[in-house]
Scaffold this active site. Structure first.
Site, PDB file in Angstrom:
ATOM      1  N   CYS A   1       0.814  -1.228   0.000  1.00 35.85           N
ATOM      2  CA  CYS A   1       0.000   0.000   0.000  1.00 35.85           C
ATOM      3  C   CYS A   1       0.846   1.276   0.000  1.00 35.85           C
ATOM      4  O   CYS A   1       0.319   2.364  -0.252  1.00 35.85           O
ATOM      5  CB  CYS A   1      -0.954  -0.001   1.186  1.00 35.85           C
ATOM      6  SG  CYS A   1      -2.016  -1.439   1.205  1.00 35.85           S
TER       7      CYS A   1
ATOM      8  N   HIS B   1      -3.232   7.310   1.826  1.00 36.53           N
ATOM      9  CA  HIS B   1      -3.670   5.967   1.463  1.00 36.53           C
ATOM     10  C   HIS B   1      -5.047   5.750   2.078  1.00 36.53           C
ATOM     11  O   HIS B   1      -5.286   6.095   3.238  1.00 36.53           O
ATOM     12  CB  HIS B   1      -2.666   4.944   1.991  1.00 36.53           C
ATOM     13  CG  HIS B   1      -3.147   3.530   1.885  1.00 36.53           C
ATOM     14  ND1 HIS B   1      -3.702   3.029   0.719  1.00 36.53           N
ATOM     15  CD2 HIS B   1      -3.177   2.515   2.789  1.00 36.53           C
ATOM     16  CE1 HIS B   1      -4.043   1.765   0.927  1.00 36.53           C
ATOM     17  NE2 HIS B   1      -3.738   1.436   2.162  1.00 36.53           N
TER      18      HIS B   1
ATOM     19  N   ASN C   1     -10.248  -0.135   0.125  1.00 34.20           N
ATOM     20  CA  ASN C   1      -8.781  -0.056   0.118  1.00 34.20           C
ATOM     21  C   ASN C   1      -8.271  -0.686  -1.179  1.00 34.20           C
ATOM     22  O   ASN C   1      -8.389  -1.893  -1.374  1.00 34.20           O
ATOM     23  CB  ASN C   1      -8.254  -0.799   1.348  1.00 34.20           C
ATOM     24  CG  ASN C   1      -6.739  -0.753   1.453  1.00 34.20           C
ATOM     25  OD1 ASN C   1      -6.047  -0.404   0.496  1.00 34.20           O
ATOM     26  ND2 ASN C   1      -6.227  -1.119   2.610  1.00 34.20           N
TER      27      ASN C   1
HETATM   28  O1  UT7 Z   1      -3.751  -1.044   3.498  1.00 37.29           O
HETATM   29  C1  UT7 Z   1      -2.824  -1.466   4.417  1.00 37.29           C
HETATM   30  C2  UT7 Z   1      -3.109  -0.916   5.702  1.00 37.29           C
HETATM   31  N1  UT7 Z   1      -4.254  -1.589   6.295  1.00 37.29           N
HETATM   32  C3  UT7 Z   1      -4.878  -0.968   7.234  1.00 37.29           C
HETATM   33  O2  UT7 Z   1      -4.557   0.153   7.522  1.00 37.29           O
HETATM   34  C4  UT7 Z   1      -5.927  -1.699   8.027  1.00 37.29           C
HETATM   35  C5  UT7 Z   1      -5.758  -1.361   9.488  1.00 37.29           C
HETATM   36  N2  UT7 Z   1      -6.747  -1.974  10.380  1.00 37.29           N
HETATM   37  C6  UT7 Z   1      -8.033  -1.598  10.374  1.00 37.29           C
HETATM   38  O3  UT7 Z   1      -8.450  -0.784   9.568  1.00 37.29           O
HETATM   39  C7  UT7 Z   1      -8.936  -2.174  11.434  1.00 37.29           C
HETATM   40  O4  UT7 Z   1      -8.162  -2.843  12.412  1.00 37.29           O
HETATM   41  C8  UT7 Z   1     -10.001  -3.155  10.865  1.00 37.29           C
HETATM   42  C9  UT7 Z   1     -11.021  -2.385  10.065  1.00 37.29           C
HETATM   43  C10 UT7 Z   1      -9.336  -4.212  10.017  1.00 37.29           C
HETATM   44  C11 UT7 Z   1     -10.736  -3.836  12.028  1.00 37.29           C
HETATM   45  O5  UT7 Z   1     -11.323  -2.855  12.870  1.00 37.29           O
HETATM   46  P1  UT7 Z   1     -11.164  -2.972  14.457  1.00 37.29           P
HETATM   47  O6  UT7 Z   1     -11.913  -1.860  15.049  1.00 37.29           O
HETATM   48  O7  UT7 Z   1      -9.688  -3.061  14.745  1.00 37.29           O
HETATM   49  O8  UT7 Z   1     -11.909  -4.314  14.748  1.00 37.29           O
HETATM   50  P2  UT7 Z   1     -11.374  -5.614  15.501  1.00 37.29           P
HETATM   51  O9  UT7 Z   1     -10.397  -6.342  14.654  1.00 37.29           O
HETATM   52  O10 UT7 Z   1     -10.944  -5.206  16.871  1.00 37.29           O
HETATM   53  O11 UT7 Z   1     -12.672  -6.481  15.618  1.00 37.29           O
HETATM   54  C12 UT7 Z   1     -13.768  -6.048  16.463  1.00 37.29           C
HETATM   55  C13 UT7 Z   1     -14.873  -7.072  16.379  1.00 37.29           C
HETATM   56  C14 UT7 Z   1     -14.410  -8.503  16.580  1.00 37.29           C
HETATM   57  O12 UT7 Z   1     -15.431  -9.185  17.311  1.00 37.29           O
HETATM   58  P3  UT7 Z   1     -15.266  -9.422  18.892  1.00 37.29           P
HETATM   59  O13 UT7 Z   1     -14.004 -10.220  19.048  1.00 37.29           O
HETATM   60  O14 UT7 Z   1     -15.174  -8.058  19.496  1.00 37.29           O
HETATM   61  O15 UT7 Z   1     -16.506 -10.160  19.242  1.00 37.29           O
HETATM   62  C15 UT7 Z   1     -14.382  -9.070  15.182  1.00 37.29           C
HETATM   63  O16 UT7 Z   1     -14.581 -10.462  15.153  1.00 37.29           O
HETATM   64  O17 UT7 Z   1     -15.456  -7.035  15.069  1.00 37.29           O
HETATM   65  C16 UT7 Z   1     -15.550  -8.366  14.542  1.00 37.29           C
HETATM   66  N3  UT7 Z   1     -15.440  -8.269  13.102  1.00 37.29           N
HETATM   67  C17 UT7 Z   1     -16.509  -8.134  12.277  1.00 37.29           C
HETATM   68  N4  UT7 Z   1     -17.816  -8.077  12.541  1.00 37.29           N
HETATM   69  C18 UT7 Z   1     -18.661  -7.899  11.487  1.00 37.29           C
HETATM   70  C19 UT7 Z   1     -14.315  -8.266  12.334  1.00 37.29           C
HETATM   71  N5  UT7 Z   1     -14.641  -8.126  11.026  1.00 37.29           N
HETATM   72  C20 UT7 Z   1     -15.997  -8.030  10.982  1.00 37.29           C
HETATM   73  C21 UT7 Z   1     -16.907  -7.868   9.931  1.00 37.29           C
HETATM   74  N6  UT7 Z   1     -18.218  -7.803  10.231  1.00 37.29           N
HETATM   75  N7  UT7 Z   1     -16.526  -7.749   8.635  1.00 37.29           N
END
Ligand code: UT7
Length: 324
Positions: free
Chosen positions: A118, A251, A281
């Site tokens: 990225c 980005h 993305n």
């Molecule tokens: O391009 C390269 C750079 N990439 C990035 O910059 C990505 C960086 N990371 C992010 O943007 C975020 O970390 C994400 C968008 C990937 C995830 O967001 P988050 O706020 O960090 O969520 P999380 O991973 O802490 O997950 C929170 C909850 C989890 O459930 P529990 O464990 O709290 O029950 C996940 O299982 O959200 C759940 N979850 C979803 N729920 C519904 C994860 N993906 C989904 C989904 N739909 N698609």
């Protein structure tokens, strides 16, 4: 002193557009549960585009390149350097840049790919700037083109809702007046595992997992700190301050990362070009896609100071400051 300057921008999105509702329905049919609310709240994404079978990164890059050349008032014959930033190349080799060069009819100049995921477009533009400044190239085409839909695991809801396909391009030419002012690139290979596609080709078979893996929280935490330091480094190198930035063109991974960077740089969100809502993305394509959207909407204007910044697998990150 000789400078390099962007003289045209272009972008292209494949026609198949999936809103969150479309994707949620497709995933539900496979037993994968997600929702529009979750995707919008956690990422800001509302839609993405996916390329059709048989379409490659070079095809998306070609359309973006044609538009950038048209905007610059140049033709393929003027181009003596093509750099394509991509992590989803058409083939193992030759480079997507060589394939694009032939499709464009720009044969004969240098052409190669940059692989920095990225951050790829910021890396590629930095390399092109150096080549133009030293006279190694006069008219460079710098392209970010990706088809991430081919490397997504549609059973993994934590990643498959985040990415899309597309391409963006700029024409970079030698100039007597300042264009690219400074850039700051970094990588730290100890973080290879937090964002990767670990598979590889061996003996006619794919060994290891060929689909994207990401520890989203680890990437998020690293991204917000590193982007600020790279941005500040470009300002210091150019003897400028945050107050000199007219537009942040980041980005487009997550609106929350963009908001955090803007806050740290004391920029209001109306100085940030945001396309993540419409494109998702698109990895190396996201910055030139956002730049072209800003230019074509009339918001981003010639003479303004722009800060481009990217972060991604590697771990790689970087920023680049320019006058448009
Ligand atoms: O391009 C390269 C750079 N990439 C990035 O910059 C990505 C960086 N990371 C992010 O943007 C975020 O970390 C994400 C968008 C990937 C995830 O967001 P988050 O706020 O960090 O969520 P999380 O991973 O802490 O997950 C929170 C909850 C989890 O459930 P529990 O464990 O709290 O029950 C996940 O299982 O959200 C759940 N979850 C979803 N729920 C519904 C994860 N993906 C989904 C989904 N739909 N698609």
């Amino acid at each position: 002193m000789k400078y390099s300057r962007i003289t045209g921008t272009g972008s292209y999105l494949p026609p198949r557009r999936l809103t969150n509702a479309d994707l949620v329905a497709e995933l539900a049919a496979k037993g994968v549960e997600t929702s529009d609310e979750w995707i919008v709240e956690r990422t800001g994404i509302r839609a993405r585009h996916f390329a059709a079978d048989g379409v490659f990164s070079s095809d998306l890059g070609l359309e973006a390149a044609k538009k950038a050349l048209e905007a610059a008032g140049r033709t393929a014959k003027d181009v003596d350097l093509i750099i394509v930033a991509t992590s989803t190349p058409d083939m193992v080799f030759p480079s997507t840049a060589c394939i694009l060069q032939n499709k464009l009819g720009a044969n004969g100049g240098a052409a190669f790919d940059v692989q920095a995921v990225c951050s790829g477009f910021v890396y590629a533009l930095t390399v092109a700037d150096a080549m133009v400044k030293t006279g190694a190239a006069k008219c460079a085409l710098v392209v970010g083109a990706e088809i991430f839909s081919r490397i997504l695991d549609f059973n993994d809801r934590t990643t498959c809702v985040l990415f899309g396909d597309g391409a963006g391009a700029v024409v970079l030419e030698a100039s007597d007046t300042p264009g690219i002012l400074s850039s700051d690139l970094h990588a730290d290979g100890k973080h290879v595992g937090i964002l990767c596609v670990p598979g590889h080709v061996s003996g006619g078979a794919i060994l290891g997992d060929p689909l994207l893996k990401m520890d989203g929280q680890a990437v998020f935490k690293l991204a917000v700190g590193l982007l600020e330091s790279a941005a500040r480094a470009t300002l210091t190198k150019a003897n400028l301050t945050e107050a000199d930035i007219d537009w942040l063109v980041p980005h487009q991974a997550n609106i929350r990362i963009m908001q955090s960077t803007a806050r740290k740089l004391k920029l209001s969100m109306d100085k940030v070009v945001v396309t993540v809502d419409q494109h998702g993305n698109t990895s190396a394509a996201s910055i030139p896609l956002a730049l072209d959207a800003g230019v074509r909407s009339g918001q981003v204007k010639p003479g303004q100071t722009l800060l481009l910044e990217g972060v991604g697998g590697g771990f790689t990150w970087g920023a680049l400051l320019l006058i448009l």
